[in-house]
Design a protein around this motif. Structure first.
Motif, PDB file in Angstrom:
ATOM      1  N   SER A  46       0.854  -1.177   0.000  1.00 32.69           N
ATOM      2  CA  SER A  46       0.000   0.000   0.000  1.00 32.69           C
ATOM      3  C   SER A  46       0.896   1.235   0.000  1.00 32.69           C
ATOM      4  O   SER A  46       1.592   1.490   0.990  1.00 32.69           O
ATOM      5  N   HIS A  47       0.895   1.966  -1.109  1.00 32.91           N
ATOM      6  CA  HIS A  47       1.713   3.171  -1.253  1.00 32.91           C
ATOM      7  C   HIS A  47       3.190   2.888  -0.983  1.00 32.91           C
ATOM      8  O   HIS A  47       3.878   3.645  -0.299  1.00 32.91           O
ATOM      9  N   GLY A  48       3.666   1.752  -1.485  1.00 30.68           N
ATOM     10  CA  GLY A  48       5.072   1.387  -1.336  1.00 30.68           C
ATOM     11  C   GLY A  48       5.421   0.715  -0.025  1.00 30.68           C
ATOM     12  O   GLY A  48       6.544   0.262   0.157  1.00 30.68           O
ATOM     13  N   ASP A  49       4.502   0.645   0.917  1.00 28.90           N
ATOM     14  CA  ASP A  49       4.756  -0.010   2.200  1.00 28.90           C
ATOM     15  C   ASP A  49       4.017  -1.339   2.259  1.00 28.90           C
ATOM     16  O   ASP A  49       2.940  -1.500   1.679  1.00 28.90           O
ATOM     17  N   ARG A  50       4.591  -2.276   2.982  1.00 26.50           N
ATOM     18  CA  ARG A  50       3.926  -3.557   3.210  1.00 26.50           C
ATOM     19  C   ARG A  50       3.011  -3.420   4.419  1.00 26.50           C
ATOM     20  O   ARG A  50       3.403  -2.858   5.425  1.00 26.50           O
ATOM     21  N   ALA A  51       1.815  -3.953   4.276  1.00 26.54           N
ATOM     22  CA  ALA A  51       0.852  -3.914   5.373  1.00 26.54           C
ATOM     23  C   ALA A  51       0.224  -5.294   5.522  1.00 26.54           C
ATOM     24  O   ALA A  51       0.002  -5.997   4.539  1.00 26.54           O
ATOM     25  N   SER A  52      -0.053  -5.684   6.748  1.00 19.73           N
ATOM     26  CA  SER A  52      -0.713  -6.949   7.022  1.00 19.73           C
ATOM     27  C   SER A  52      -2.213  -6.680   7.146  1.00 19.73           C
ATOM     28  O   SER A  52      -2.643  -5.843   7.943  1.00 19.73           O
ATOM     29  N   VAL A  53      -2.985  -7.384   6.347  1.00 18.51           N
ATOM     30  CA  VAL A  53      -4.429  -7.189   6.294  1.00 18.51           C
ATOM     31  C   VAL A  53      -5.113  -8.510   6.630  1.00 18.51           C
ATOM     32  O   VAL A  53      -4.673  -9.572   6.186  1.00 18.51           O
ATOM     33  N   VAL A  54      -6.193  -8.448   7.386  1.00 14.59           N
ATOM     34  CA  VAL A  54      -6.982  -9.639   7.688  1.00 14.59           C
ATOM     35  C   VAL A  54      -8.166  -9.682   6.726  1.00 14.59           C
ATOM     36  O   VAL A  54      -8.957  -8.744   6.662  1.00 14.59           O
ATOM     37  N   ARG A  55      -8.243 -10.752   5.965  1.00 14.16           N
ATOM     38  CA  ARG A  55      -9.421 -10.988   5.120  1.00 14.16           C
ATOM     39  C   ARG A  55     -10.431 -11.741   5.975  1.00 14.16           C
ATOM     40  O   ARG A  55     -10.107 -12.751   6.584  1.00 14.16           O
ATOM     41  N   VAL A  56     -11.645 -11.251   6.024  1.00  8.67           N
ATOM     42  CA  VAL A  56     -12.667 -11.861   6.877  1.00  8.67           C
ATOM     43  C   VAL A  56     -13.133 -13.191   6.295  1.00  8.67           C
ATOM     44  O   VAL A  56     -13.001 -13.447   5.099  1.00  8.67           O
ATOM     45  N   ALA A  57     -13.683 -14.027   7.152  1.00 11.60           N
ATOM     46  CA  ALA A  57     -14.241 -15.303   6.718  1.00 11.60           C
ATOM     47  C   ALA A  57     -15.341 -15.043   5.688  1.00 11.60           C
ATOM     48  O   ALA A  57     -16.068 -14.053   5.783  1.00 11.60           O
ATOM     49  N   GLU A  58     -15.422 -15.912   4.717  1.00 10.90           N
ATOM     50  CA  GLU A  58     -16.425 -15.762   3.647  1.00 10.90           C
ATOM     51  C   GLU A  58     -17.179 -17.079   3.476  1.00 10.90           C
ATOM     52  O   GLU A  58     -16.696 -18.149   3.843  1.00 10.90           O
ATOM     53  N   HIS A  59     -18.334 -16.970   2.880  1.00  9.55           N
ATOM     54  CA  HIS A  59     -19.108 -18.159   2.532  1.00  9.55           C
ATOM     55  C   HIS A  59     -19.879 -17.872   1.249  1.00  9.55           C
ATOM     56  O   HIS A  59     -19.991 -16.723   0.813  1.00  9.55           O
ATOM     57  N   GLY A  60     -20.405 -18.914   0.668  1.00 14.46           N
ATOM     58  CA  GLY A  60     -21.189 -18.773  -0.543  1.00 14.46           C
ATOM     59  C   GLY A  60     -21.795 -20.116  -0.907  1.00 14.46           C
ATOM     60  O   GLY A  60     -21.691 -21.086  -0.152  1.00 14.46           O
ATOM     61  N   GLY A  61     -22.386 -20.159  -2.060  1.00 13.82           N
ATOM     62  CA  GLY A  61     -22.995 -21.400  -2.511  1.00 13.82           C
ATOM     63  C   GLY A  61     -23.084 -21.429  -4.016  1.00 13.82           C
ATOM     64  O   GLY A  61     -22.912 -20.414  -4.691  1.00 13.82           O
ATOM     65  N   MET A  62     -23.314 -22.627  -4.524  1.00 14.19           N
ATOM     66  CA  MET A  62     -23.488 -22.802  -5.964  1.00 14.19           C
ATOM     67  C   MET A  62     -24.205 -24.122  -6.215  1.00 14.19           C
ATOM     68  O   MET A  62     -24.243 -25.000  -5.365  1.00 14.19           O
ATOM     69  N   PHE A  63     -24.759 -24.205  -7.386  1.00 14.84           N
ATOM     70  CA  PHE A  63     -25.331 -25.462  -7.845  1.00 14.84           C
ATOM     71  C   PHE A  63     -24.266 -26.168  -8.659  1.00 14.84           C
ATOM     72  O   PHE A  63     -23.470 -25.530  -9.350  1.00 14.84           O
ATOM     73  N   GLU A  64     -24.227 -27.492  -8.539  1.00 16.79           N
ATOM     74  CA  GLU A  64     -23.240 -28.283  -9.268  1.00 16.79           C
ATOM     75  C   GLU A  64     -23.922 -29.328 -10.122  1.00 16.79           C
ATOM     76  O   GLU A  64     -24.966 -29.868  -9.744  1.00 16.79           O
ATOM     77  N   LEU A  65     -23.302 -29.600 -11.257  1.00 10.05           N
ATOM     78  CA  LEU A  65     -23.763 -30.651 -12.160  1.00 10.05           C
ATOM     79  C   LEU A  65     -22.633 -31.676 -12.272  1.00 10.05           C
ATOM     80  O   LEU A  65     -21.723 -31.516 -13.086  1.00 10.05           O
ATOM     81  N   PRO A  66     -22.662 -32.726 -11.431  1.00  5.90           N
ATOM     82  CA  PRO A  66     -21.598 -33.728 -11.486  1.00  5.90           C
ATOM     83  C   PRO A  66     -21.853 -34.797 -12.551  1.00  5.90           C
ATOM     84  O   PRO A  66     -23.000 -35.198 -12.777  1.00  5.90           O
ATOM     85  N   VAL A  67     -20.788 -35.220 -13.208  1.00  3.81           N
ATOM     86  CA  VAL A  67     -20.809 -36.351 -14.135  1.00  3.81           C
ATOM     87  C   VAL A  67     -19.585 -37.203 -13.840  1.00  3.81           C
ATOM     88  O   VAL A  67     -18.547 -36.686 -13.422  1.00  3.81           O
ATOM     89  N   GLY A  68     -19.691 -38.508 -14.053  1.00  2.50           N
ATOM     90  CA  GLY A  68     -18.551 -39.352 -13.752  1.00  2.50           C
ATOM     91  C   GLY A  68     -18.593 -40.679 -14.479  1.00  2.50           C
ATOM     92  O   GLY A  68     -19.610 -41.084 -15.049  1.00  2.50           O
ATOM     93  N   LEU A  69     -17.442 -41.342 -14.430  1.00  4.29           N
ATOM     94  CA  LEU A  69     -17.265 -42.669 -14.992  1.00  4.29           C
ATOM     95  C   LEU A  69     -16.634 -43.520 -13.892  1.00  4.29           C
ATOM     96  O   LEU A  69     -15.566 -43.170 -13.373  1.00  4.29           O
ATOM     97  N   ALA A  70     -17.302 -44.606 -13.508  1.00  2.08           N
ATOM     98  CA  ALA A  70     -16.822 -45.456 -12.420  1.00  2.08           C
ATOM     99  C   ALA A  70     -16.494 -46.843 -12.950  1.00  2.08           C
ATOM    100  O   ALA A  70     -17.281 -47.436 -13.695  1.00  2.08           O
ATOM    101  N   LEU A  71     -15.332 -47.332 -12.564  1.00  2.00           N
ATOM    102  CA  LEU A  71     -14.912 -48.691 -12.880  1.00  2.00           C
ATOM    103  C   LEU A  71     -14.937 -49.477 -11.580  1.00  2.00           C
ATOM    104  O   LEU A  71     -14.345 -49.055 -10.587  1.00  2.00           O
ATOM    105  N   GLY A  72     -15.634 -50.596 -11.579  1.00  2.00           N
ATOM    106  CA  GLY A  72     -15.756 -51.396 -10.374  1.00  2.00           C
ATOM    107  C   GLY A  72     -15.348 -52.833 -10.613  1.00  2.00           C
ATOM    108  O   GLY A  72     -15.445 -53.347 -11.726  1.00  2.00           O
ATOM    109  N   ARG A  73     -14.882 -53.474  -9.543  1.00  2.00           N
ATOM    110  CA  ARG A  73     -14.549 -54.904  -9.588  1.00  2.00           C
ATOM    111  C   ARG A  73     -15.190 -55.563  -8.377  1.00  2.00           C
ATOM    112  O   ARG A  73     -14.954 -55.163  -7.243  1.00  2.00           O
ATOM    113  N   ARG A  74     -16.026 -56.546  -8.654  1.00  2.00           N
ATOM    114  CA  ARG A  74     -16.704 -57.265  -7.580  1.00  2.00           C
ATOM    115  C   ARG A  74     -15.683 -58.099  -6.815  1.00  2.00           C
ATOM    116  O   ARG A  74     -14.950 -58.892  -7.396  1.00  2.00           O
TER     117      ARG A  74
END
Length: 187
Positions: free
Chosen positions: A111-139
Motif C-alpha cells: 500500500s503506497h510502497g509499504d507492506r501492510a498486514s491485512v486480515v481478510r474476513v471469513a467468507e461463505h457462498g454457494g453454488m449449484f453443481e452438475l456432477p458427471v462421472g465414470l466409475a470402474l468397479g470390480r466385484r
C-alpha cells in the motif's frame, strides 16, 4: 428391492473463473485437495439406479485460506454392459448444491510502497453443481465392490459474499475434476 451404499476418498482439483476486480486475488487456480464422498442408490430397473450423495472437499490455494465445500444432491447411475464379470463400468450424472466456506486469514499487501498486514474476513457462498462421472468397479465378493471413479463437476448459479466481485478469493469455481477410490456394498 436392490440397493447400494458406498464411500470414496481421493483428490479434487477445482478450476476458477478468475475475478478481475481491482484488489481481488491474483489469477491462479486452487491446488488439489482431499475429497470424501458417500452415496446410496436404489435400483429403478436392471442396471439403472437413482440415489443421493454427500461430499466434503477442501480446496487449498497459495495466498488464501483453504476453502471447504459441503455438497449434496441427486444422482443417476447407469451400468454399461461392456465389461466381463467381475468388472463393471458405470456412467453417473446428477445435480446438487455446494455450500462453500473459508476462515479469515492474514495477507501481506503493498500500500503506497509499504507492506501492510491485512486480515481478510471469513467468507461463505454457494453454488449449484452438475456432477458427471465414470466409475470402474470390480466385484470382490457377492456384496462388496472395489471402485475407481473419475468425475467432473460444473459449477453454476453462484451466490453469497465469497463469489461477490472483489471478495479477495479466487473467483467462481466453475469446474472441478476428481479421481477417487472406494468401496460399495450392494444388496
Amino acid at each position: 428391492m436392490r440397493w447400494d451404499i458406498g464411500a470414496e476418498v481421493g483428490g479434487m482439483k477445482r478450476f476458477s473463473a478468475h475475478d478481475t476486480t481491482p484488489g481481488s486475488s491474483t489469477a491462479r487456480d486452487p491446488d488439489v485437495g482431499p475429497v470424501l464422498t458417500i452415496q446410496g442408490h436404489l435400483a429403478l430397473a436392471p442396471m439403472i439406479r437413482a440415489g443421493l450423495y454427500v461430499a466434503e472437499d477442501v480446496s487449498p490455494a497459495t495466498g488464501v485460506a483453504a476453502r471447504s465445500f459441503s455438497e449434496s444432491g441427486l444422482e443417476l447411475k447407469v451400468t454399461l454392459p461392456l465389461l466381463p464379470l467381475p468388472w463393471r463400468l458405470s456412467l453417473i450424472a446428477g445435480t446438487g448444491y455446494a455450500y462453500v466456506s473459508a476462515p479469515s486469514y492474514r495477507v501481506t499487501v503493498l500500500s503506497h510502497g509499504d507492506r501492510a498486514s491485512v486480515v481478510r474476513v471469513a467468507e461463505h457462498g454457494g453454488m449449484f453443481e452438475l456432477p458427471v462421472g465414470l466409475a470402474l468397479g470390480r466385484r470382490l465378493t457377492s456384496s462388496w465392490i472395489l471402485l475407481a471413479e473419475l468425475s467432473a463437476r460444473l459449477g453454476v448459479g453462484f451466490f453469497g459474499p465469497m463469489y461477490d466481485p472483489g471478495s479477495g478469493f479466487l473467483g467462481r469455481d466453475s469446474f472441478a475434476l476428481s479421481l477417487a477410490i472406494g468401496v460399495s456394498f450392494e444388496r
